[in-house]
Design a protein around this motif. Structure first.
Motif, PDB file in Angstrom:
ATOM      1  N   GLU A  73      32.734  36.878  43.833  1.00 10.88           N
ATOM      2  CA  GLU A  73      33.290  37.945  42.991  1.00 10.88           C
ATOM      3  C   GLU A  73      33.761  39.136  43.821  1.00 10.88           C
ATOM      4  OE1 GLU A  73      31.892  40.976  39.439  1.00 10.88           O
ATOM      5  OE2 GLU A  73      30.677  39.198  39.821  1.00 10.88           O
ATOM      6  N   GLU A  74      33.033  39.496  44.852  1.00 11.36           N
ATOM      7  CA  GLU A  74      33.426  40.629  45.696  1.00 11.36           C
ATOM      8  C   GLU A  74      34.712  40.341  46.468  1.00 11.36           C
ATOM      9  OE1 GLU A  74      29.987  39.587  45.733  1.00 11.36           O
ATOM     10  OE2 GLU A  74      29.781  41.098  44.145  1.00 11.36           O
ATOM     11  N   ALA A  75      34.974  39.067  46.745  1.00 12.72           N
ATOM     12  CA  ALA A  75      36.195  38.691  47.476  1.00 12.72           C
ATOM     13  C   ALA A  75      37.421  38.670  46.571  1.00 12.72           C
ATOM     14  CB  ALA A  75      36.018  37.326  48.140  1.00 12.72           C
ATOM     15  N   PHE A  76      37.217  38.684  45.260  1.00 15.80           N
ATOM     16  CA  PHE A  76      38.331  38.685  44.310  1.00 15.80           C
ATOM     17  C   PHE A  76      38.804  40.118  44.154  1.00 15.80           C
ATOM     18  CE2 PHE A  76      40.214  38.591  40.013  1.00 15.80           C
ATOM     19  CZ  PHE A  76      41.112  37.558  40.200  1.00 15.80           C
ATOM     20  N   ASN A  77      39.832  40.452  44.935  1.00 13.03           N
ATOM     21  CA  ASN A  77      40.326  41.829  44.916  1.00 13.03           C
ATOM     22  C   ASN A  77      41.825  41.850  45.226  1.00 13.03           C
ATOM     23  OD1 ASN A  77      40.718  41.902  47.856  1.00 13.03           O
ATOM     24  ND2 ASN A  77      38.489  41.921  47.960  1.00 13.03           N
ATOM     25  N   ASP A 108      40.580  44.919  37.615  1.00 12.29           N
ATOM     26  CA  ASP A 108      40.575  45.761  38.817  1.00 12.29           C
ATOM     27  C   ASP A 108      41.309  45.100  39.979  1.00 12.29           C
ATOM     28  OD1 ASP A 108      39.081  47.637  37.423  1.00 12.29           O
ATOM     29  OD2 ASP A 108      37.167  47.065  38.355  1.00 12.29           O
ATOM     30  N   ALA A 109      41.302  43.766  40.036  1.00 14.33           N
ATOM     31  CA  ALA A 109      41.900  43.050  41.168  1.00 14.33           C
ATOM     32  C   ALA A 109      43.417  42.891  41.045  1.00 14.33           C
ATOM     33  CB  ALA A 109      41.263  41.673  41.317  1.00 14.33           C
ATOM     34  N   LEU A 110      43.949  42.910  39.840  1.00 12.77           N
ATOM     35  CA  LEU A 110      45.386  42.688  39.677  1.00 12.77           C
ATOM     36  C   LEU A 110      46.195  43.849  40.248  1.00 12.77           C
ATOM     37  CD1 LEU A 110      45.610  41.216  36.062  1.00 12.77           C
ATOM     38  CD2 LEU A 110      45.672  39.997  38.233  1.00 12.77           C
TER      39      LEU A 110
END
Length: 189
Positions: A73-77, A108-110
């Motif tokens: 999840e932390e890598a999804f940015n 937040d990632a988009l």
């Protein structure tokens, strides 16, 4: 103008979400080879978990798709998304979103200016009531925003009314579909 001379808001983003083994990969695989979706534009699939099924290389090649996996999840940015955009230069993005991650992490990632073209949730009808009872916030969140909610693996014993109410309590506009174990799709009545 955004990356590669396109306006960022022109990127088609589809989000397919659901819990592990709900059928997200099957749905995406079916979508990318469907005649209505098979328009030969380059599609990047961002898979946020590796489930039981994998994307077959021949299907990906035929559908002009590439897959990138993001399992943390932390890598999804935004940085990783920009890296993959630069590497593959897609015209469309399909995000196979992990059902255990909050939706805010997706938003937040988009990249700025991107809008989700369509959001769908796939839910395993036998296990969804347990998710609803034990992880209510996560389960409700996954049916609260999508345009389409598909309950699969439906049998004659499935309590469709309970599944219907679970969606309608938080989402009045979603189309609800029931996919039987035989692969037939029945609209919610």
């Amino acid at each position: 103008m955004g990356l590669f001379g396109k306006k960022k808001e022109e990127m088609m983003v589809y989000v397919i979400m659901g819990f592990l083994e709900a059928g997200k990969t099957n749905l995406i695989r079916d979508l990318v080879v469907d005649d209505m979706f098979d328009d030969k534009i380059k599609t990047m699939i961002l898979a946020c978990e590796e489930g039981e099924l994998e994307y077959e290389p021949d299907v990906l090649e035929k559908a002009n798709c590439v897959v990138e996996y993001i399992e943390d999840e932390e890598a999804f940015n935004g940085k990783i998304i920009q890296k993959f955009l630069k590497k593959h230069r897609p015209d469309r993005i399909i995000i196979e979103y992990n059902g255990m991650w909050p939706l805010q992490a997706l938003y937040d990632a988009l990249p700025k200016g991107w809008e989700i073209f369509q959001m769908m949730t796939v839910a395993d009808s036998p296990t969804f009531p347990a998710y609803l009872a034990n992880m209510r916030q996560l389960a409700v969140e996954k049916v609260q925003e999508p345009d389409v909610v598909i309950f699969n693996r439906v049998t004659d014993a499935t309590d469709k009314a309970t599944l219907h109410r679970a969606v309608r309590m938080v989402n009045r506009r979603a189309q609800i579909l029931f996919e039987t174990v035989n692969g037939e799709v029945e609209p919610d009545t």
